[in-house]
Design a protein around this motif. Sequence first.
Motif, PDB file in Angstrom:
ATOM      1  N   ILE A  75       0.840  -1.196   0.000  1.00  0.00           N
ATOM      2  CA  ILE A  75       0.000   0.000   0.000  1.00  0.00           C
ATOM      3  C   ILE A  75       0.877   1.249   0.000  1.00  0.00           C
ATOM      4  O   ILE A  75       0.646   2.190  -0.761  1.00  0.00           O
ATOM      5  N   TYR A  76       1.886   1.243   0.847  1.00  0.00           N
ATOM      6  CA  TYR A  76       2.776   2.400   0.956  1.00  0.00           C
ATOM      7  C   TYR A  76       3.514   2.663  -0.357  1.00  0.00           C
ATOM      8  O   TYR A  76       3.727   3.823  -0.731  1.00  0.00           O
ATOM      9  N   LYS A  77       3.867   1.596  -1.068  1.00  0.00           N
ATOM     10  CA  LYS A  77       4.580   1.749  -2.342  1.00  0.00           C
ATOM     11  C   LYS A  77       3.712   2.394  -3.416  1.00  0.00           C
ATOM     12  O   LYS A  77       4.228   2.872  -4.430  1.00  0.00           O
ATOM     13  N   GLN A  78       2.407   2.408  -3.214  1.00  0.00           N
ATOM     14  CA  GLN A  78       1.491   3.002  -4.182  1.00  0.00           C
ATOM     15  C   GLN A  78       1.171   4.461  -3.841  1.00  0.00           C
ATOM     16  O   GLN A  78       0.129   4.976  -4.225  1.00  0.00           O
ATOM     17  N   ASN A  79       2.098   5.085  -3.130  1.00  0.00           N
ATOM     18  CA  ASN A  79       1.942   6.506  -2.786  1.00  0.00           C
ATOM     19  C   ASN A  79       0.705   6.775  -1.938  1.00  0.00           C
ATOM     20  O   ASN A  79      -0.055   7.717  -2.175  1.00  0.00           O
ATOM     21  N   ILE A  80       0.509   5.909  -0.949  1.00  0.00           N
ATOM     22  CA  ILE A  80      -0.572   6.081   0.011  1.00  0.00           C
ATOM     23  C   ILE A  80       0.039   6.082   1.407  1.00  0.00           C
ATOM     24  O   ILE A  80       0.776   5.158   1.771  1.00  0.00           O
ATOM     25  N   ASN A  81      -0.227   7.118   2.182  1.00  0.00           N
ATOM     26  CA  ASN A  81       0.225   7.136   3.580  1.00  0.00           C
ATOM     27  C   ASN A  81      -0.522   6.061   4.365  1.00  0.00           C
ATOM     28  O   ASN A  81      -1.719   5.835   4.141  1.00  0.00           O
ATOM     29  N   VAL A  82       0.168   5.412   5.291  1.00  0.00           N
ATOM     30  CA  VAL A  82      -0.452   4.360   6.097  1.00  0.00           C
ATOM     31  C   VAL A  82      -0.264   4.661   7.580  1.00  0.00           C
ATOM     32  O   VAL A  82       0.850   4.925   8.044  1.00  0.00           O
ATOM     33  N   ILE A  83      -1.358   4.629   8.306  1.00  0.00           N
ATOM     34  CA  ILE A  83      -1.324   4.763   9.764  1.00  0.00           C
ATOM     35  C   ILE A  83      -2.007   3.533  10.363  1.00  0.00           C
ATOM     36  O   ILE A  83      -3.116   3.179   9.953  1.00  0.00           O
ATOM     37  N   THR A  84      -1.339   2.871  11.295  1.00  0.00           N
ATOM     38  CA  THR A  84      -1.959   1.769  12.023  1.00  0.00           C
ATOM     39  C   THR A  84      -2.130   2.184  13.479  1.00  0.00           C
ATOM     40  O   THR A  84      -1.354   2.990  14.003  1.00  0.00           O
ATOM     41  N   ILE A  85      -3.140   1.635  14.123  1.00  0.00           N
ATOM     42  CA  ILE A  85      -3.492   2.038  15.488  1.00  0.00           C
ATOM     43  C   ILE A  85      -3.639   0.803  16.373  1.00  0.00           C
ATOM     44  O   ILE A  85      -4.154  -0.232  15.936  1.00  0.00           O
ATOM     45  N   ASP A  86      -3.181   0.911  17.613  1.00  0.00           N
ATOM     46  CA  ASP A  86      -3.516  -0.081  18.633  1.00  0.00           C
ATOM     47  C   ASP A  86      -4.755   0.423  19.357  1.00  0.00           C
ATOM     48  O   ASP A  86      -4.708   1.444  20.070  1.00  0.00           O
ATOM     49  N   LEU A  87      -5.870  -0.246  19.151  1.00  0.00           N
ATOM     50  CA  LEU A  87      -7.124   0.166  19.774  1.00  0.00           C
ATOM     51  C   LEU A  87      -7.075  -0.061  21.282  1.00  0.00           C
ATOM     52  O   LEU A  87      -6.265  -0.857  21.775  1.00  0.00           O
ATOM     53  N   PRO A  88      -7.926   0.634  22.050  1.00  0.00           N
ATOM     54  CA  PRO A  88      -7.893   0.514  23.508  1.00  0.00           C
ATOM     55  C   PRO A  88      -7.911  -0.936  23.995  1.00  0.00           C
ATOM     56  O   PRO A  88      -8.735  -1.742  23.550  1.00  0.00           O
ATOM     57  N   GLY A  89      -6.963  -1.241  24.893  1.00  0.00           N
ATOM     58  CA  GLY A  89      -6.868  -2.581  25.462  1.00  0.00           C
ATOM     59  C   GLY A  89      -6.016  -3.538  24.671  1.00  0.00           C
ATOM     60  O   GLY A  89      -5.870  -4.702  25.060  1.00  0.00           O
ATOM     61  N   HIS A  90      -5.426  -3.072  23.580  1.00  0.00           N
ATOM     62  CA  HIS A  90      -4.669  -3.960  22.690  1.00  0.00           C
ATOM     63  C   HIS A  90      -3.267  -3.409  22.421  1.00  0.00           C
ATOM     64  O   HIS A  90      -3.031  -2.204  22.490  1.00  0.00           O
ATOM     65  N   GLY A  91      -2.366  -4.329  22.076  1.00  0.00           N
ATOM     66  CA  GLY A  91      -1.012  -3.936  21.705  1.00  0.00           C
ATOM     67  C   GLY A  91      -0.345  -3.100  22.782  1.00  0.00           C
ATOM     68  O   GLY A  91      -0.379  -3.435  23.969  1.00  0.00           O
ATOM     69  N   LYS A  92       0.248  -2.000  22.375  1.00  0.00           N
ATOM     70  CA  LYS A  92       0.940  -1.109  23.308  1.00  0.00           C
ATOM     71  C   LYS A  92       0.068   0.093  23.681  1.00  0.00           C
ATOM     72  O   LYS A  92       0.589   1.143  24.083  1.00  0.00           O
ATOM     73  N   ASP A  93      -1.239  -0.074  23.536  1.00  0.00           N
ATOM     74  CA  ASP A  93      -2.158   1.008  23.888  1.00  0.00           C
ATOM     75  C   ASP A  93      -1.952   1.441  25.345  1.00  0.00           C
ATOM     76  O   ASP A  93      -1.731   0.615  26.231  1.00  0.00           O
ATOM     77  N   HIS A  94      -2.025   2.736  25.575  1.00  0.00           N
ATOM     78  CA  HIS A  94      -1.832   3.278  26.917  1.00  0.00           C
ATOM     79  C   HIS A  94      -3.077   4.022  27.412  1.00  0.00           C
ATOM     80  O   HIS A  94      -2.982   4.857  28.319  1.00  0.00           O
ATOM     81  N   SER A  95      -4.237   3.741  26.834  1.00  0.00           N
ATOM     82  CA  SER A  95      -5.467   4.410  27.270  1.00  0.00           C
ATOM     83  C   SER A  95      -5.716   4.136  28.756  1.00  0.00           C
ATOM     84  O   SER A  95      -5.575   3.007  29.230  1.00  0.00           O
ATOM     85  N   THR A  96      -6.094   5.178  29.481  1.00  0.00           N
ATOM     86  CA  THR A  96      -6.353   5.014  30.900  1.00  0.00           C
ATOM     87  C   THR A  96      -7.565   4.121  31.142  1.00  0.00           C
ATOM     88  O   THR A  96      -8.545   4.165  30.386  1.00  0.00           O
ATOM     89  N   HIS A  97      -7.495   3.312  32.180  1.00  0.00           N
ATOM     90  CA  HIS A  97      -8.609   2.428  32.532  1.00  0.00           C
ATOM     91  C   HIS A  97      -9.658   3.168  33.360  1.00  0.00           C
ATOM     92  O   HIS A  97     -10.678   2.580  33.735  1.00  0.00           O
ATOM     93  N   ASP A  98      -9.406   4.437  33.621  1.00  0.00           N
ATOM     94  CA  ASP A  98     -10.332   5.216  34.456  1.00  0.00           C
ATOM     95  C   ASP A  98     -11.509   5.775  33.672  1.00  0.00           C
ATOM     96  O   ASP A  98     -12.430   6.342  34.265  1.00  0.00           O
TER      97      ASP A  98
END
Length: 273
Positions: A36-59
């Motif tokens: 996708i990136y090679k086709q001149n498209i910017n790519v953003i990936t996200i870790d949604l709350p509770g997953h990966g290295k997400d740091h969303s507060t549990h409060d």
Amino acid sequence: MLTHYVNDIDHNKPTVILLHGFISDHTTFHLIIDNIYKQNINVITIDLPGHGKDHSTHDVTWDMAYISKEIVEIIDYYKLSNVYLHGYSMGGRVALSVAVEYPNKLNGLILESASPGISNLNEKLNRIELDNIRAEKIKSIGIEAFVDEWSKMPLFDSQLSLSDVEKNRIKQMRLSQSPEGLAKSLTDYGTGNQPSNWKALHQLNIPTCILVGEYDEKFINIGQKMKQYINNSEFHIVNRAGHTIHVEQPEKFDTIIIDFILGGKLCQDNGKL
């Protein structure tokens, strides 16, 4: 702002934001990002709350309103004006919620094996109970036992044909998740707790590409129904794929995504790939 991953942004190019599914994280897209990136498209990936290295507060409650606002903050932070939002499964429910709440922020929507939620009250209550049971189970039996049970769900039978390397990568990705984060994600924005977006589908006017795998009968039915409600939408059944199209058929997935974003004709044929 949600934990996210991005290369240098070129504002002359369109941007696609990729949202993963439950018990997963941004690394699930490793097979498709480079093309996708090679086709001149910017790519953003996200870790949604509770997953990966997400740091969303549990409060706070990680409901769809909270997550949608967080995603829009990323769009605004990078001053993006040509944005395509993709979501797989749980991420698809999130992506659709963003599109309903902030339609002017998006140029296109890509829904992979996704659902607008549950409209029937009894079914909704039953799913809330199931989500709560699963949340408690994650904490009680531990991540290893839960991953073992989750991997054996019929929904993922088509993953058995993947290479041993990829199957091991998926297993390790799942094992790396936080039990507490996964449990909270189920109770806060699981399928049962999220508001149903079925009635809002007819209000969507942004181009929408709906993708399902040919082995995923449940989501074929959901996808076909969504196609009837979303005016500016295309529907595709991808051959030799189940629920996780971007993993099972990455080249076909890339072809669809790239052509859809760059204005190709592939996403207009409503056929099988």
